[in-house]
Scaffold this motif. Structure first.
Motif, short mmCIF file in Angstrom:
data_model
loop_
_atom_site.label_atom_id
_atom_site.label_comp_id
_atom_site.label_asym_id
_atom_site.label_seq_id
_atom_site.Cartn_x
_atom_site.Cartn_y
_atom_site.Cartn_z
N MET A 325 0.73 -0.99 -0.15
CA MET A 325 0.08 -0.12 -0.36
C MET A 325 0.87 1.12 -0.11
O MET A 325 1.90 1.53 0.51
CB MET A 325 -1.03 0.07 0.96
N PRO A 326 0.81 2.10 -0.86
CA PRO A 326 1.58 3.64 -0.97
C PRO A 326 1.38 4.02 0.84
O PRO A 326 0.83 4.16 1.60
CB PRO A 326 0.47 4.45 -1.83
N ASP A 327 2.60 4.96 0.81
CA ASP A 327 2.84 5.41 2.21
C ASP A 327 1.91 6.68 2.46
O ASP A 327 1.37 6.82 3.33
CB ASP A 327 4.11 5.93 1.88
N LEU A 351 -10.48 -1.18 4.07
CA LEU A 351 -9.88 -0.93 3.00
C LEU A 351 -9.46 -1.82 2.52
O LEU A 351 -9.70 -1.58 0.76
CB LEU A 351 -8.02 -0.15 3.16
N ILE A 352 -8.73 -2.55 2.23
CA ILE A 352 -8.15 -4.02 1.86
C ILE A 352 -9.62 -4.72 1.06
O ILE A 352 -9.41 -4.70 0.21
CB ILE A 352 -7.85 -4.93 2.40
N ALA A 353 -10.58 -4.95 2.00
CA ALA A 353 -11.18 -5.73 1.23
C ALA A 353 -12.27 -4.53 0.35
O ALA A 353 -12.62 -6.41 -0.85
CB ALA A 353 -11.96 -5.80 2.73
N GLN A 354 -12.30 -3.34 0.66
CA GLN A 354 -13.25 -2.62 -0.86
C GLN A 354 -12.43 -3.30 -2.02
O GLN A 354 -12.66 -2.99 -2.65
CB GLN A 354 -13.31 -1.59 0.10
N SER A 355 -11.04 -2.84 -1.95
CA SER A 355 -10.71 -2.74 -3.16
C SER A 355 -10.55 -4.09 -3.53
O SER A 355 -10.69 -4.39 -4.64
CB SER A 355 -9.35 -2.31 -2.50
N GLU A 361 -8.31 0.06 -7.53
CA GLU A 361 -7.28 0.13 -6.95
C GLU A 361 -7.27 1.29 -6.12
O GLU A 361 -8.32 2.01 -5.47
CB GLU A 361 -6.67 0.80 -8.28
N ILE A 362 -5.87 0.36 -4.53
CA ILE A 362 -6.50 1.72 -3.53
C ILE A 362 -5.83 2.86 -3.28
O ILE A 362 -4.51 2.95 -3.90
CB ILE A 362 -5.44 0.77 -2.55
N THR A 363 -6.74 4.10 -3.98
CA THR A 363 -5.91 5.64 -4.09
C THR A 363 -6.85 6.11 -2.97
O THR A 363 -7.48 5.56 -1.46
CB THR A 363 -7.19 5.30 -4.72
N ILE A 364 -6.06 8.18 -2.67
CA ILE A 364 -6.16 8.35 -1.51
C ILE A 364 -7.56 8.45 -1.50
O ILE A 364 -8.42 8.46 -0.72
CB ILE A 364 -5.54 9.69 -1.51
#
Length: 475
Positions: A325-327, A351-355, A361-364
């Protein structure tokens, strides 16, 4: 000079003291009281049947030698067991010092149950009657020091835990009491210490148990009239870990039995580890003699983790789960969820589950949505029902008791506090609050709120109640 029971016993003690370890002497001989001397029979009083059995098993030879020196070859020793049980039976039984070639003969005219020559210690976690069964530690191996990350908020507690794990019972941290708010890692650290001890000392008997379960076992033992078996079981534990010890509040019988178990373990160099949601000084309805024991060792507080620690916790969680995951996203979550470790990890899991479920993609932006929903959901829990549960738990009662018609002072105060927080933290009307908290009217709620305000400004202890419950409701 006339020979008395005390003088004979003092001479015996001088001989015994020179021939055994100081700690053993202190534990097994100092509590004995010389009662009477009749011809060549000395009567001594011991605290329990377990005590008698231990003396007979480990010290019968030295007792025989010391008493023979004082009273001759025909010397006899009579044990008087001052024993507590549910029937109030304090009748003594007698026992002669055995010859080396014969076993003791127990008196037959006594009511104390002595059916078995060597009564088996009961293990509450296994089926009774199985001999030499291994006591399961009840530890969770997933809670380790490796995933209990160090920060300013937990450094003292973690370091003390490592010291205890390296030398259980051999440090000044006995007992080790870890205290702090919900979700800060008390249970995790307690398990981690136990897991590490089992790794380093496989032969040691380690047991983790919640104070609630301990209390229930004690109640069951009283109902079944095997209180002594319960005590004996806990006295053979090398490392006893009791979680949420504040649960013993107001339970005088459980506190009494725990006091004796604690003393026995401590005197024999065993390790005791406790967790609590508050420091000993803030514990209510716990006997002073027990609180003083809690203060013998070290009380270490777990505080809310700072930003750097929260980032480390999240990165460690992601690493263990094999997720990248991005910092900037990790930083965003750490900055916005400050309450406790449990909620912090819960947010990252969401957050991981939604993605993964929605193939996003896991974004801000996704992180903002999740955190916003997560924080909203957390706040939404502060309903009147939730407030009643928190207040009831804090005062160690159930919601039905809080809502009841009783006028007992501590229950009335709990009810008034629930009304006060319902008015303060919800948009419900006074009538609605009264209706949900024991079907009272709006005037009762108004009176409760005024009473809480008045007591908060005049009563230091009551102000502490308000502060503690505020913290719990803010989590």
């Amino acid at each position: 000079m006339s020979i008395t029971a005390q003088s004979v016993w003092n001479n015996c003690l001088n001989f015994i003291k020179d021939n055994i370890q100081p700690q053993a002497y202190k534990t097994w001989f100092e509590p004995i009281v010389a009662v009477k001397l009749q011809e060549n029979a000395l009567s001594i009083q011991v605290p329990s049947k377990f005590f008698y059995e231990w003396l007979e098993e480990h010290y019968v030879k030295i007792l025989k030698v010391s008493l023979t020196k004082e009273l001759g070859e025909n010397a006899k020793l009579v044990y008087i067991i001052k024993m507590e049980n549910t029937y109030g039976n304090k009748q003594p039984f007698t026992e002669k010092i055995p010859s080396s070639n014969r076993t003791p003969v127990k008196a037959q005219d006594v009511d104390i149950p002595l059916d078995n020559k060597s009564p088996e210690l009961k293990n509450p976690f296994v089926i009774p009657g199985i001999r030499n069964v291994k006591i399961e530690s009840q530890l969770n191996p997933n809670y380790s020091f490796e995933n209990f990350l160090e920060g300013d908020s937990n450094r003292l507690a973690r370091s003390a835990g490592l010291a205890v794990a390296a030398k259980p019972g051999g440090t000044s941290f006995n007992p080790l009491l870890v205290f702090g708010g919900v979700g800060l890692g008390k249970t995790h650290l307690a398990h981690a210490i136990g897991v590490d001890i089992k790794d380093k000392y496989p032969e040691k008997t380690v047991l983790y148990i919640s104070a609630e379960k301990f209390t229930q076992q004690y109640i069951d033992s009283v109902k079944k009239n095997n209180r002594n078996d319960f005590i004996h079981f806990y006295q053979i534990i090398d490392v006893l870990i009791i979680d949420d010890v504040q649960f013993l509040s107001g339970k005088s019988g459980t506190q009494d039995v725990f006091f004796h178990i604690f003393n026995h373990l401590h005197q024999n160099g065993k390790q005791v580890i406790l967790t609590s949601d508050k420091a000993p000084v803030d514990m209510q309805d716990i006997e002073q003699r027990l609180l003083s024991r809690f203060k013998w060792g070290l009380s270490a507080e777990l505080q809310h983790p700072d930003f750097e620690t929260r980032v480390s916790i999240l990165k460690n969680k992601l690493y263990r789960d094999g997720v990248e995951m991005p910092d900037d996203i990790v930083d965003y979550v750490a900055k916005n969820i400050k309450t406790n470790v449990r909620e912090l990890e819960g947010a990252i899991i969401s957050l991981i589950a939604q993605s993964s479920f929605n193939k996003k993609e896991i974004t801000i932006d996704l992180a903002k949505q999740i955190v916003e929903k997560f924080v909203k959901n957390t706040k939404r829990e502060v309903s009147i029902d939730y407030i009643q549960k928190i207040v009831s738990d804090y005062f160690q009662m159930d919601v039905e008791t809080l809502q009841s018609k009783t006028r007992k002072r501590h229950i009335v105060q709990a009810r008034q506090l629930a009304m006060f927080f319902a008015k303060k933290m919800t948009k419900a009307s006074l009538a609605s609050i009264g209706s949900q908290i024991g079907k009272r009217d709006h005037a009762t709620v108004l009176h409760a709120c005024k009473t809480v305000d008045n007591l908060s400004s005049t009563d230091k202890q009551f102000r502490k109640y308000v502060e503690d419950i505020t913290k719990k409701l803010s989590v």
